[in-house]
Design a protein around this motif. Sequence first.
Motif, PDB file in Angstrom:
ATOM      1  N   GLY A   8       0.737  -1.236  -0.074  1.00 37.97           N
ATOM      2  CA  GLY A   8      -0.196   0.127  -0.014  1.00 37.97           C
ATOM      3  C   GLY A   8       0.931   1.146   0.033  1.00 37.97           C
ATOM      4  N   GLY A   9       0.430   2.355  -0.832  1.00 43.16           N
ATOM      5  CA  GLY A   9       1.130   3.587  -0.801  1.00 43.16           C
ATOM      6  C   GLY A   9       0.267   4.570   0.184  1.00 43.16           C
ATOM      7  N   GLY A  10       0.888   4.746   1.330  1.00 44.53           N
ATOM      8  CA  GLY A  10      -0.029   5.400   2.470  1.00 44.53           C
ATOM      9  C   GLY A  10       0.189   6.760   2.555  1.00 44.53           C
ATOM     10  N   ALA A  11       1.247   7.472   2.057  1.00 46.74           N
ATOM     11  CA  ALA A  11       1.492   8.733   1.895  1.00 46.74           C
ATOM     12  C   ALA A  11       2.448   9.244   0.660  1.00 46.74           C
ATOM     13  CB  ALA A  11       2.215   9.214   3.109  1.00 46.74           C
ATOM     14  N   GLY A  12       2.194  10.472   0.105  1.00 43.58           N
ATOM     15  CA  GLY A  12       3.092  10.911  -0.872  1.00 43.58           C
ATOM     16  C   GLY A  12       4.006  11.843  -0.559  1.00 43.58           C
ATOM     17  N   PHE A  13       3.767  12.722   0.576  1.00 43.97           N
ATOM     18  CA  PHE A  13       4.560  13.514   1.059  1.00 43.97           C
ATOM     19  C   PHE A  13       4.543  13.984   2.411  1.00 43.97           C
ATOM     20  CE2 PHE A  13       0.908  15.608   0.073  1.00 43.97           C
ATOM     21  CZ  PHE A  13       0.424  16.933   0.947  1.00 43.97           C
ATOM     22  N   SER A  14       5.266  14.882   3.118  1.00 41.02           N
ATOM     23  CA  SER A  14       5.250  14.842   4.593  1.00 41.02           C
ATOM     24  C   SER A  14       3.838  15.240   5.070  1.00 41.02           C
ATOM     25  CB  SER A  14       6.473  15.917   5.003  1.00 41.02           C
ATOM     26  OG  SER A  14       6.315  16.074   6.463  1.00 41.02           O
ATOM     27  N   GLY A  15       3.143  16.158   4.291  1.00 45.01           N
ATOM     28  CA  GLY A  15       1.984  16.638   4.876  1.00 45.01           C
ATOM     29  C   GLY A  15       0.792  16.174   4.393  1.00 45.01           C
ATOM     30  N   ASP A  16       1.101  14.667   3.653  1.00 44.39           N
ATOM     31  CA  ASP A  16      -0.339  14.078   3.417  1.00 44.39           C
ATOM     32  C   ASP A  16      -1.306  13.756   4.281  1.00 44.39           C
ATOM     33  OD1 ASP A  16      -1.735  13.067   1.369  1.00 44.39           O
ATOM     34  OD2 ASP A  16       0.041  11.788   0.419  1.00 44.39           O
ATOM     35  N   ARG A  17      -2.510  13.502   3.807  1.00 44.35           N
ATOM     36  CA  ARG A  17      -3.483  13.114   4.727  1.00 44.35           C
ATOM     37  C   ARG A  17      -3.042  11.738   5.545  1.00 44.35           C
ATOM     38  NH1 ARG A  17      -7.525  11.495   0.936  1.00 44.35           N
ATOM     39  NH2 ARG A  17      -8.913  11.145   2.627  1.00 44.35           N
ATOM     40  N   LEU A  18      -3.524  11.564   6.830  1.00 44.53           N
ATOM     41  CA  LEU A  18      -3.447  10.469   7.646  1.00 44.53           C
ATOM     42  C   LEU A  18      -4.421   9.417   7.512  1.00 44.53           C
ATOM     43  CD1 LEU A  18      -1.682  12.726   8.957  1.00 44.53           C
ATOM     44  CD2 LEU A  18      -2.189  11.712  11.080  1.00 44.53           C
ATOM     45  N   GLU A  19      -5.646   9.597   7.243  1.00 42.55           N
ATOM     46  CA  GLU A  19      -6.738   8.489   7.272  1.00 42.55           C
ATOM     47  C   GLU A  19      -6.565   7.467   6.145  1.00 42.55           C
ATOM     48  OE1 GLU A  19      -7.062  11.927   6.760  1.00 42.55           O
ATOM     49  OE2 GLU A  19      -8.351  12.520   8.695  1.00 42.55           O
ATOM     50  N   PRO A  20      -6.103   7.967   4.848  1.00 41.87           N
ATOM     51  CA  PRO A  20      -5.805   6.828   3.774  1.00 41.87           C
ATOM     52  C   PRO A  20      -5.025   5.651   4.280  1.00 41.87           C
ATOM     53  CG  PRO A  20      -5.937   8.967   2.993  1.00 41.87           C
ATOM     54  CD  PRO A  20      -5.844   9.230   4.177  1.00 41.87           C
ATOM     55  N   ALA A  21      -3.854   6.067   4.993  1.00 41.62           N
ATOM     56  CA  ALA A  21      -3.104   5.158   5.387  1.00 41.62           C
ATOM     57  C   ALA A  21      -3.787   4.157   6.462  1.00 41.62           C
ATOM     58  CB  ALA A  21      -1.649   5.743   5.982  1.00 41.62           C
ATOM     59  N   VAL A  22      -4.695   4.655   7.331  1.00 45.14           N
ATOM     60  CA  VAL A  22      -5.062   3.765   8.358  1.00 45.14           C
ATOM     61  C   VAL A  22      -6.154   2.700   7.487  1.00 45.14           C
ATOM     62  CG1 VAL A  22      -6.635   3.995  10.235  1.00 45.14           C
ATOM     63  CG2 VAL A  22      -4.832   5.565  10.025  1.00 45.14           C
ATOM     64  N   VAL A  23      -7.050   3.158   6.675  1.00 44.58           N
ATOM     65  CA  VAL A  23      -7.651   2.348   6.031  1.00 44.58           C
ATOM     66  C   VAL A  23      -7.044   1.205   5.510  1.00 44.58           C
ATOM     67  CG1 VAL A  23      -9.428   2.554   3.761  1.00 44.58           C
ATOM     68  CG2 VAL A  23      -9.595   4.444   5.519  1.00 44.58           C
TER      69      VAL A  23
END
Length: 440
Positions: A8-23
Amino acid sequence: MKKKIRIGGGAGFSGDRLEPAVVLAEKGDLDYLVLECLAERTIALAQKRKQADPSKGYDPLLERRIRSLLPHLVKNKVRLITNMGAANPLAAVDKVLEIAKELHLSVKVAAVTGDDVFGQIDPAQQAMETGRPLKEAGQLLSANAYIGIDAILPALESGADIIITGRVADPSLFLAPMVYAFGWETDDYDFLGKGTVIGHLMECAGQITGGYFMDPGKKDVPNPAQLGFPIAEVSADGSAVISKVNGTGGVINLMTSKEQLLYEVVNPHEYYTPDVIADFTSVRLKEIGKDMVHVSGGGGKAKPATFKVSVGYQAFWLGEGEISYAGTNALQKAKLAGQIIEERLKDRMDDLRVDLVGVNAIFRGAFDQQIEPAEVRLRVAGRAQKMEVASLVGEEVEALYTNGPAGGGGARKYVNEIVGIVSVLLARGLVVPQVTVKDI
């Protein structure tokens, strides 16, 4: 040896959203979750934080991300690979273990270090972008080499549940678990090229699921407020299917995939990474279902003899001020306000820029304004070598309340130290990655 793995790709930069990685960690049926959170300027700023406090220098959102992710990672046996270590992977490992202890969870965490090569660079070496010696750029702050899978593989072999790196090439974060799971040789550049293609497609997270792609009325994306992040189901032959968790927003199709494939690619025949010089010209993309794109092809040749090094330096102080004018004659008021500031500051700044946002801020007057705007935001920015001089910009803009045209409102002022970035090449032998493993 596994035949397939899910990353899974859970972030694309430092300030990216947190929720998609949790999903992804909770519902993605993953083997690995990758959080790519590091950019060139990000790590230079992290080095400054580390200099101010040796216990800091890792990603500012690391604690929030780990606290929300850790229970799902442990429960579902998902291994995390991330460059949130930034300038201080060792301190990041300690923080993760501290959180795990609070949550009564057992994890093994590995720090990958060795990318910090500040002591190995020569200030007389010429920057790739300017052709001028590094020492002429300004006070040097950081130097970090883009290391690759050779640094991450020992951490995977250690059995670590969480692997925290500093500056690693973005595709390498995804390529390393492929090489580890499938037993690919680190000099089999055909496989490494194929894996790099997949890593490149995944590295920006939401960009391949419709983020940044969306354009209302032209390229519509369903439910963008709940944009889901991508999953790559990778096969041992180097092909993959890119998808996302059912029910999440966004879209994965040929258009989103092609846009991401070409992202930051100057020469598709030779895409340089620390692991391989990848060839993207033979990549094949095929839609095989709703939000499912099959990726095959690609290849590569021997990796470069050098590492690219990102060097951060103290460039200047930036002073900014903003104020709005609205209603009758708004444009002329904003123009006059800008002229007043220019007259007051023209001899004080190294460089001064006056923008009328919505009128000329982007195209610099290349297009005629056909309709008199009902509101205009004046933005003034000035560059200086000293903070107190840069501060004058915001002070003068704020003073427009009573020293400028009628009706100004909503003034804001800012001063920021700007970090510049240039690049050099460094011989591989001067970079020695290390892995430190701790558990609780």
